[in-house]
Scaffold this active site. Structure first.
Site, short mmCIF file in Angstrom:
data_model
loop_
_atom_site.label_atom_id
_atom_site.label_comp_id
_atom_site.label_asym_id
_atom_site.label_seq_id
_atom_site.Cartn_x
_atom_site.Cartn_y
_atom_site.Cartn_z
N GLY A 88 0.83 -1.20 0.00
CA GLY A 88 0.00 0.00 0.00
C GLY A 88 0.86 1.24 0.00
N GLY A 139 -0.09 -5.35 0.49
CA GLY A 139 -1.32 -5.15 -0.27
C GLY A 139 -1.43 -6.02 -1.50
N GLU A 183 5.69 -6.60 7.23
CA GLU A 183 5.21 -5.49 8.07
C GLU A 183 5.92 -5.35 9.42
OE1 GLU A 183 2.27 -6.35 4.97
OE2 GLU A 183 3.29 -7.62 6.43
N ASP A 219 -1.53 -7.29 7.58
CA ASP A 219 -2.98 -7.07 7.41
C ASP A 219 -3.48 -7.65 6.10
OD1 ASP A 219 -1.69 -5.09 5.85
OD2 ASP A 219 -3.31 -3.64 6.16
#
Length: 348
Positions: free
Chosen positions: A65, A113, A136, A144
């Site tokens: 992202g 993402g 992450e 996520d």
């Protein structure tokens, strides 16, 4: 419509091509909205029988992202970041529940993402260029986009290993672990896409015919060590197990974890433990949204982005600095449900 993602139709399929090559096709809010709009329109369009997700030029499928935007928002009030997460997670859930077959061509860097828009699809094609990771913990965020659903469902403790270390897998390793459904040489991709456009009812057969024998998947050589040394859901136990093992592999992984955010590592372990028991994908995304809404404004994420992306000194100063300092109460506060009027909801 944004030029950062190219939406088109080709024969009987819809095509979504990520088009931010300088950013390795990292997702931004406009891209997520455009993809949702296309998928919703195609859902009821009888002329469209399947969907392909791919990238335009460059070495990445999707590197994640828009991390810099998230950090800038988190340093203020987090409003923009929450809006991005809310929309991105709706896209992830829409793909997860999509009735028509979707093919993701993971021909390059597939991280964060990019994992979120490829793992929900029925067909996931890896190549010799695939580099898959959930990195992450190195930037103080958390794995996520459904990481809490996909990772604990992998073989043994591989998901926990990937979440904590951010280890990068190649295409052969993705195939061996089930993260990819097919392994194709990159020179076969154009033919695969053309044939799928002509015969969307034969996707599995087409990909099977064009598949190649994947190289040896190195991660499988370490499965026993991963399952044994990453067995605990308590981060301190994993660190102690790696220390006690003494092998070169264990020392390397222990050194890797020493660079990661202790907060994020503890969040990830709890996220995967709870994600394994989630009743459905929407429940997982609701929890991840609550986590994301909080950690995006916290010290470790802002510091991680500063160290790795802004200043590039690669020396983040995590706070809390040690696993022991990240208390259960600290993690409980991150996982607490949001107020009803702030909760994430799926599109459908």
């Amino acid at each position: 419509m944004t030029e950062d993602v190219l939406i088109s139709t080709d024969g009987r399929i819809g095509r979504i091509a990520l088009n931010r090559p300088r950013a390795i096709h990292a997702l931004n809010l406009a891209m997520c909205k455009a993809m949702i709009d296309a998928l919703v329109a195609w859902r009821t369009d009888e002329a469209i029988e399947a969907v392909i997700i791919e990238h335009s030029e460059g070495r990445g499928f999707c590197a994640g992202g828009d991390i810099r935007m998230l950090a800038e928002s988190g340093a203020k009030d987090g409003t923009e970041a929450r809006a991005f997460f809310h929309t991105e997670y709706r896209l992830n859930h829409l793909l997860f529940t999509y009735a028509k077959p979707v093919v993701a061509f993971m021909d390059g860097i597939t991280m964060g993402g990019g994992v979120g828009i490829s793992q929900p699809t029925k067909y996931r094609v890896a190549t010799e260029h695939t580099r898959f990771a959930m990195p992450e913990t190195g930037i103080g965020l958390f794995p996520d986009v459904g990481g809490g659903w996909y990772l604990p469902r992998l073989e043994g403790r591989v998901g926990q290993y990937l979440a904590l270390t951010g280890a990068r897998l190649d295409g052969a390793e993705c195939l061996a672990l089930g993260l990819a459904t097919h392994y194709l040489p990159s020179e076969k991709l154009a033919e695969a896409k053309a044939r799928i456009a002509a015969h969307p009812d034969r996707i599995g057969g087409i990909l099977g015919e064009l598949s190649a024998t994947a190289p040896h998947a190195a991660v499988m050589d370490y499965l026993d060590k991963i399952n044994r040394l990453f067995a605990s859901d308590r981060y301190e136990d994993i660190l102690a197990a790696l220390e006690a093992d003494g092998s070169e592999w264990a020392e390397k992984e222990r050194d890797t974890l020493g660079t990661k955010s202790p907060q994020t590592c503890k969040v990830a372990l709890r996220q995967l433990k709870e994600g394994a028991a989630m009743p459905d994908f929407a429940a997982e995304m609701a929890q991840e949204y609550a986590i994301g809404a909080r950690v995006v404004t916290m010290h470790d994420f802002l510091e991680g982005v500063r160290a790795l992306i802004v200043d590039k000194d690669n020396s983040p100063k995590w706070d809390p600095a040690t696993p022991e300092a990240v208390t259960e109460d600290w993690i409980d506060a991150i996982f607490a449900p949001l107020p009803e009027n702030e909760k994430w909801t799926p599109l459908i």
